[in-house]
Design an enzyme around this catalytic site. Sequence first.
Site, PDB file in Angstrom:
ATOM      1  CB  CYS A   2      14.244   9.737   0.061  1.00 24.94           C
ATOM      2  SG  CYS A   2      15.424   8.894   1.104  1.00 24.94           S
ATOM      3  NE  ARG A  33       8.164  10.243  -1.169  1.00 26.45           N
ATOM      4  CZ  ARG A  33       7.757   9.517  -2.202  1.00 26.45           C
ATOM      5  NH1 ARG A  33       6.641   9.816  -2.816  1.00 26.45           N
ATOM      6  NH2 ARG A  33       8.452   8.493  -2.626  1.00 26.45           N
ATOM      7  CD1 TRP A  81      11.785   7.763   6.957  1.00 24.90           C
ATOM      8  CD2 TRP A  81      12.798   5.927   6.230  1.00 24.90           C
ATOM      9  NE1 TRP A  81      11.310   6.713   7.689  1.00 24.90           N
ATOM     10  CE2 TRP A  81      11.914   5.572   7.268  1.00 24.90           C
ATOM     11  CE3 TRP A  81      13.544   4.922   5.619  1.00 24.90           C
ATOM     12  CZ2 TRP A  81      11.760   4.255   7.710  1.00 24.90           C
ATOM     13  CZ3 TRP A  81      13.399   3.619   6.052  1.00 24.90           C
ATOM     14  CH2 TRP A  81      12.510   3.302   7.097  1.00 24.90           C
ATOM     15  CG  ASN A 108      13.779   7.777  -3.071  1.00 28.48           C
ATOM     16  OD1 ASN A 108      14.035   7.055  -2.114  1.00 28.48           O
ATOM     17  ND2 ASN A 108      12.567   7.907  -3.566  1.00 28.48           N
ATOM     18  N   GLY A 109      16.584   5.802  -2.696  1.00 25.71           N
ATOM     19  CA  GLY A 109      16.835   4.391  -2.997  1.00 25.71           C
ATOM     20  C   GLY A 109      18.063   3.900  -2.248  1.00 25.71           C
ATOM     21  CD  GLU A 491      -6.286  -1.117   8.189  1.00 25.27           C
ATOM     22  OE1 GLU A 491      -5.403  -1.982   7.996  1.00 25.27           O
ATOM     23  OE2 GLU A 491      -6.093   0.082   7.955  1.00 25.27           O
ATOM     24  CE  LYS A 495      -4.324   2.718   9.795  1.00 25.33           C
ATOM     25  NZ  LYS A 495      -4.374   1.869   8.654  1.00 25.33           N
ATOM     26  CD  GLU A 498      -0.358   2.688  10.458  1.00 22.63           C
ATOM     27  OE1 GLU A 498      -1.445   2.543   9.918  1.00 22.63           O
ATOM     28  OE2 GLU A 498       0.700   2.678   9.823  1.00 22.63           O
ATOM     29  CG  HIS A 514      -7.522 -22.684  19.110  1.00 24.54           C
ATOM     30  ND1 HIS A 514      -7.644 -24.043  19.303  1.00 24.54           N
ATOM     31  CD2 HIS A 514      -8.644 -22.297  18.458  1.00 24.54           C
ATOM     32  CE1 HIS A 514      -8.790 -24.458  18.763  1.00 24.54           C
ATOM     33  NE2 HIS A 514      -9.417 -23.416  18.251  1.00 24.54           N
ATOM     34  CE  LYS A 617      -0.006   7.421   2.536  1.00 26.63           C
ATOM     35  NZ  LYS A 617      -1.001   6.699   3.348  1.00 26.63           N
TER      36      LYS A 617
HETATM   37  C1  AGP Z   1      -1.017   1.764   6.505  1.00 26.32           C
HETATM   38  O1  AGP Z   1      -1.626   2.480   7.506  1.00 26.32           O
HETATM   39  C2  AGP Z   1       0.410   1.662   6.569  1.00 26.32           C
HETATM   40  N1  AGP Z   1       1.069   2.874   6.761  1.00 26.32           N
HETATM   41  C3  AGP Z   1       1.098   0.647   5.674  1.00 26.32           C
HETATM   42  O2  AGP Z   1       0.784  -0.586   6.241  1.00 26.32           O
HETATM   43  C4  AGP Z   1       0.790   0.597   4.174  1.00 26.32           C
HETATM   44  O3  AGP Z   1      -0.520   0.193   3.957  1.00 26.32           O
HETATM   45  C5  AGP Z   1       1.777  -0.365   3.489  1.00 26.32           C
HETATM   46  O4  AGP Z   1       3.086   0.103   3.679  1.00 26.32           O
HETATM   47  C6  AGP Z   1       1.499  -0.540   2.015  1.00 26.32           C
HETATM   48  O5  AGP Z   1       1.612   0.666   1.327  1.00 26.32           O
HETATM   49  P1  AGP Z   1       1.063   0.805  -0.146  1.00 26.32           P
HETATM   50  O6  AGP Z   1      -0.415   0.618  -0.122  1.00 26.32           O
HETATM   51  O7  AGP Z   1       1.470   2.175  -0.591  1.00 26.32           O
HETATM   52  O8  AGP Z   1       1.731  -0.268  -0.968  1.00 26.32           O
END
Ligand code: AGP
Length: 622
Positions: A2, A33, A81, A108-109, A491, A495, A498, A514, A617
């Site tokens: 949110c 966000r 959200w 928010n929360g 990583e 990417k 997501e 393995h 985000k």
């Molecule tokens: C990264 O591409 C992601 N969207 C996600 O994994 C992110 O890194 C994770 O939620 C942690 O967020 P932060 O660094 O704001 O704590």
Amino acid sequence: MCGIVGYVGSVPASPSPRPLEVALQGLARLEYRGYDSAGIAVIDDGQVRVAKRAGKLQNLRDALAGEEDTTSPIAIGHTRWATHGAPTDGNAHPHLGGKDDELALVHNGIIENFAALRAELETEGFVFRSETDSEVAAHLVAREMQGTGDLTDAMRAAVARLEGAFTLLAVHRDAPDRVVAARRNSPLVVGLGEGENFLGSDVAAFVDSTRDALEIGQDQIVTVTADEVVVTTFEGELVPEPKRFTIEWDVTAAQKGGHDSFMAKEIHEQATAVADTLRGRIESGKLHLDEMSIDPSVLRSVDKIIVVACGTAANAGNVAKYAIEHWCRIPTEVELAHEFRYRDPIVTEKTLVVAISQSGETMDTLMAMRHAQEQGAKVVAICNTHGSTIPREADAALYLHVGPEIAVASTKAYLGQITACYLLGLYLAQVRGNLYPDEIAALMEDLDQLPAQVQRVLDDAEQVGDLARAMADVSSVLFLGRHVGYPTALEGALKLKEIAYIHAEGFAAGELKHGPIALVEEGQPVFVIVPSPRGRDSLHSKVVSNIQEVRARGARTLVIAEDGDDDVLPYSDVVLRVPATRTLFAPLLTVIPLQIFACELAAAKGLDVDQPRNLAKSVTVE
Ligand code: AGP
């Protein structure tokens, strides 16, 4: 997650669009966000006016078309959200509160005890029109306002009844000159203007109007009018000097600047990002971390480091482990923050916890670090967002200074996090005497070359883009790496998952036989991150063997290798080159083709690169 925005200006002489414009602009800046509905509220002619719509902000703009003028000096807005209740118009915020719709509130929360409160309020005749937990807060504040007649006191009485995490903003028809807000375990900052003030979940909400900001602490209430910002605690004590700060970036940083997506823009900002994280931290050959407010004697006594983080930040932590253990000889564990406190970790006063978070608001990471602090550990936060909760609660904070990261998929913050981890590792080695000054100076010199080397990799983006476009229909991609190449493989896979919604797995290359090698069949694309042949011979040759193993089983090998490494040529279908650097620094280079690959492939599939489905985000709930 949110997003919240608030605006307070002076009473307009004639109907004005300013409050609604500011609120809508703020919501647009907070779109990154992640959200699924949006709404705003103003007070017009003594009545609370609310507009809210499911879906994108444009739906809300359409609903308001022709009715942007208002006599209200204030406005609140929200992007939701969904957690409790589907993303519908009715569940969108603001929620009306009171028996005569005299109040509007955004939240928010998560309010954990909402069910009991809702039952209580329904018994008293309050009518609920949504499935959200948030609506109880609207009715609670409205009910308390009936008693006290003061919106700040009403907010204070209401938050005393709430359990969970919340940022609340409320406006009331009987207090039409102010917005009152409260926060617990959820972000809130205030923007200070000339004759007008702003509120936001983060500074992006008001950076168009002001770069002068105020941090709001945990369990505090802020009453904002056009000319005054008064901060008090939940107990009613005045906070005499809330912390002011200047926003380091301007609004151009929150625009795409000619790129197709924020992600593409942020990938291409990475040479600057690394330089910005390094800037000003070396003086007369010595590493200076001014923000490292933990006493050197405490750092010398550290016998274990635990990195807590989630997602991409955890992958940065995994790179840090190799560097810190090598340079400082301190055992270093990396733990996903949401797993950390549930395993009863061994934490003592000699444990240094490193909390890595781009947003500084990730609830899992915040809770993990609080758990460590309760047991006496000191916490260093590595963070990008000024005024956010994690660095504020940490014992020391190392900021990335890479500017706002808008795309949900983290890229430039990842490079900033790794760079900051190197600085932390070298600083610990300096303080503890693990490395000689000339060794640290030589490492810093090499690190200083990295921005130019990052740029070199970015200059080859077109080659990676062509590869991605040619592979737009793949359904599965594997990533292999050893040593620091392993977190890079993780990583790269993250990417692709997501933003391109493609099944992707990252493996430690040695783990292949393995189990995972069973996945390899004719045509299976496999990225392999190859370490420098100039480093440890055995490491390089083992990875070259791994390429051969998958290729022998029909894999299409996409190899990321150092300039001049010809050993990989016989076994590679595609070679993507990176400049030579120390093995430990290579993650700053080898991940870049993988970021570009995911970005270009998602774009080729016509997907929303910046706001992938289901993701937010900053993840502000556990
Ligand atoms: C990264 O591409 C992601 N969207 C996600 O994994 C992110 O890194 C994770 O939620 C942690 O967020 P932060 O660094 O704001 O704590």
